[in-house]
Design an enzyme around this catalytic site. Structure first.
Site, PDB file in Angstrom:
ATOM      1  N   CYS A 248       0.827  -1.507  -0.067  1.00  0.00           N
ATOM      2  CA  CYS A 248       0.282   0.225   0.156  1.00  0.00           C
ATOM      3  C   CYS A 248       0.678   1.488   0.078  1.00  0.00           C
ATOM      4  O   CYS A 248       1.058   1.630   1.256  1.00  0.00           O
ATOM      5  CB  CYS A 248      -0.984  -0.108   1.494  1.00  0.00           C
ATOM      6  SG  CYS A 248      -2.389   1.312   1.214  1.00  0.00           S
TER       7      CYS A 248
ATOM      8  N   CYS B  29      -0.720   4.004   2.310  1.00  0.00           N
ATOM      9  CA  CYS B  29      -0.213   3.836   3.636  1.00  0.00           C
ATOM     10  C   CYS B  29       1.415   3.982   3.821  1.00  0.00           C
ATOM     11  O   CYS B  29       1.390   5.152   4.808  1.00  0.00           O
ATOM     12  CB  CYS B  29      -0.377   2.468   4.218  1.00  0.00           C
ATOM     13  SG  CYS B  29      -2.567   1.897   3.924  1.00  0.00           S
ATOM     14  N   ASP B  30       2.167   3.437   3.042  1.00  0.00           N
ATOM     15  CA  ASP B  30       3.786   3.949   3.373  1.00  0.00           C
ATOM     16  C   ASP B  30       4.757   4.254   2.412  1.00  0.00           C
ATOM     17  O   ASP B  30       5.822   4.801   3.193  1.00  0.00           O
ATOM     18  CB  ASP B  30       4.091   2.020   3.723  1.00  0.00           C
ATOM     19  CG  ASP B  30       3.336   1.027   4.485  1.00  0.00           C
ATOM     20  OD1 ASP B  30       2.482   1.689   5.542  1.00  0.00           O
ATOM     21  OD2 ASP B  30       3.442  -0.023   4.115  1.00  0.00           O
TER      22      ASP B  30
END
Ligand code: NAP
Length: 311
Positions: free
Chosen positions: A132, A135-136
C-alpha cells in the site's frame, strides 16, 4: 440481534447495498470488516467514479457512502466476521463473539492484495515491504523503491510514490503492461520512473539487517540474476477474493470467487447474495462494485417480499 438484511463488508458494494436496503425500509446491519471502507481507502485519488469531474480521494468517497447509509438508518457494526451459518434460517454471522441474525445476507467482503510468497517478503513486511503506497509511501522520502506488477494498481502506486521517492523502478515479468493507456502514458512520461522489463523477483534483501536493501532479479529470458539496490518494495500483483469464511457454505469458482446467478446477484443459497469484487474476477471497479451492490439490494428486497427472482 436480528435484522432483515445483514451486509458483510464496507466497500462501495456493501455501502451501496446498505443505502438501498435501508432506504427501502428494511432493517439493515452492516459489518465493517478489518478494513473499514475497503480497498478504496488506500487510493489517494479516484478519477473515474462518475459524478466527480475533478476526482475524489478514496477516504472521502467512502466516508460519504457511509454517511449516506447512516442517514437511512443502517446500523454499522465495527468488527470482523469470524464465522457464518447459511445452512439454518435465520442466517447468522458471528462478529467478535457476538451473534447477528438476518433473513437475507449480502456478502461484499471484497478482495485483498496478493503477495509474491517469498519468505523474505513475509519477514520484511512493515520493514520496507508493503502492498500500500498510500499507507507507507511517506516513509520513502528521497529513497529508491521498487514496485512489482504491470497492472493499474502497480502504475498508480508507482506514480503516487514519485511524490516522495527519488527513483521508482517498476519490475514487470513481461515487456508489455496490462494497465490502462492513460496510466501507462503518465508512468512513461515521469522522469522518476524506470522499468525493469521481463524480470521476476527471486529474493528481497536483507532479512538479517531487518530492512530492505536490494532485490534479487531474474531475467525471464536469459535467467541472468542481478541485484537492484532499493530501500522499499511495493507489491502490486493483483488481488484475491476474501471468501475463506464461506468455503463449504456457498458455491465458489476455482479461483475462490463467489458464483452468482446469471440474471441476479443471488448465490446458490436462496436469500444469500454477493456483490462487488468478491464475485467479480474481471471488472473490479469501484463503480461496478457499487452497481452490483445496488443489484444485490434490489434482489434481496424481492426475496424478502417472497417474489421469485426471474431466472
Ligand atoms: P491485475 O490487473 O491483475 O494486474 C496484476 C499485475 O501483476 C499484472 O501485470 C501481472 O502480470 C502481475 N503479476 C501477477 N502475478 C505476478 C507474480 N506472481 N509475479 C510478478 N508479477 C505478477 O491487478 P491490479 O493491477 O491490482 O488491478 C486489478 C483490477 O482493478 C483491474 O481490473 C484494474 O483495472 C482495476 N484497478 C483500476 C484502477 C483505476 O481504474 N483507477 C486502479 C487500480 C486497479 P501479467 O500482466 O504478466 O499478467
Amino acid at each position: 440481534m436480528k435484522s432483515d438484511i445483514l451486509i458483510l463488508g464496507s466497500g462501495p458494494a456493501g455501502y451501496t447495498a446498505a443505502i438501498y436496503t435501508s432506504r427501502a425500509g428494511l432493517s439493515t446491519s452492516l459489518v465493517s470488516g478489518l478494513m473499514p471502507g475497503g480497498q478504496l481507502t488506500m487510493t489517494v485519488e479516484v478519477e473515474n467514479f462518475p459524478g466527480f469531474p475533478h476526482g475524489i480521494d478514496g477516504l472521502t468517497l467512502m466516508e460519504n457512502m457511509k454517511q449516506q447509509a447512516l442517514r437511512f438508518g443502517t446500523i454499522i457494526i465495527n468488527g470482523y466476521v469470524t464465522s457464518v451459518d447459511f445452512k439454518r434460517r435465520p442466517f447468522s454471522a458471528e462478529v467478535d463473539g457476538m451473534r447477528y441474525e438476518a433473513d437475507a445476507v449480502i456478502i461484499a467482503t471484497g478482495a485483498s492484495a496478493i503477495w509474491l510468497g517469498l519468505s523474505s517478503e513475509k519477514k520484511l513486511i512493515g520493514k520496507g515491504v508493503s502492498a500500500c503506497a498510500t499507507c507507507d509511501g511517506f516513509f520513502f522520502k528521497e529513497k529508491d523503491v521498487v514496485v512489482v506488477g504491470g497492472g493499474d494498481t502497480a502504475l498508480e502506486e508507482a506514480l503516487f510514490l514519485t511524490k516522495f521517492a527519488k527513483k521508482v523502478t517498476i519490475v514487470h515479468r513481461r515487456d508489455a503492461l496490462r494497465a490502462t493507456k492513460i496510466l501507462q502514458d503518465r508512468a512513461m512520461a515521469n522522469p522518476k520512473i524506470e522499468f525493469a522489463w521481463k524480470k521476476t523477483i527471486l529474493d528481497i534483501l536483507d532479512v538479517d539487517a531487518g530492512k530492505v536493501t536490494a532485490v534479487k532479479l531474474k531475467d525471464v529470458e536469459s535467467d541472468e540474476i542481478t541485484e537492484l539496490k532499493c530501500d522499499g518494495v511495493f507489491i502490486a500483483i493483483g488481488h484475491k477474493p476474501n471468501t475463506e469464511l464461506f468455503k463449504g457454505q456457498i458455491e465458489l469458482d476455482e479461483k475462490g470467487y463467489i458464483i452468482t446467478k446469471k440474471s441476479s446477484m443471488e448465490t446458490n443459497v436462496p436469500g444469500v447474495f454477493a456483490a462487488g469484487d468478491v464475485q467479480d474476477s474481471s471488472y473490479k471497479q469501484a463503480v461496478t462494485a457499487a452497481g452490483t451492490g445496488c443489484m444485490a439490494a434490489i434482489d434481496a428486497k424481492k426475496y424478502l417480499e417472497g417474489k421469485t427472482i426471474k431466472l
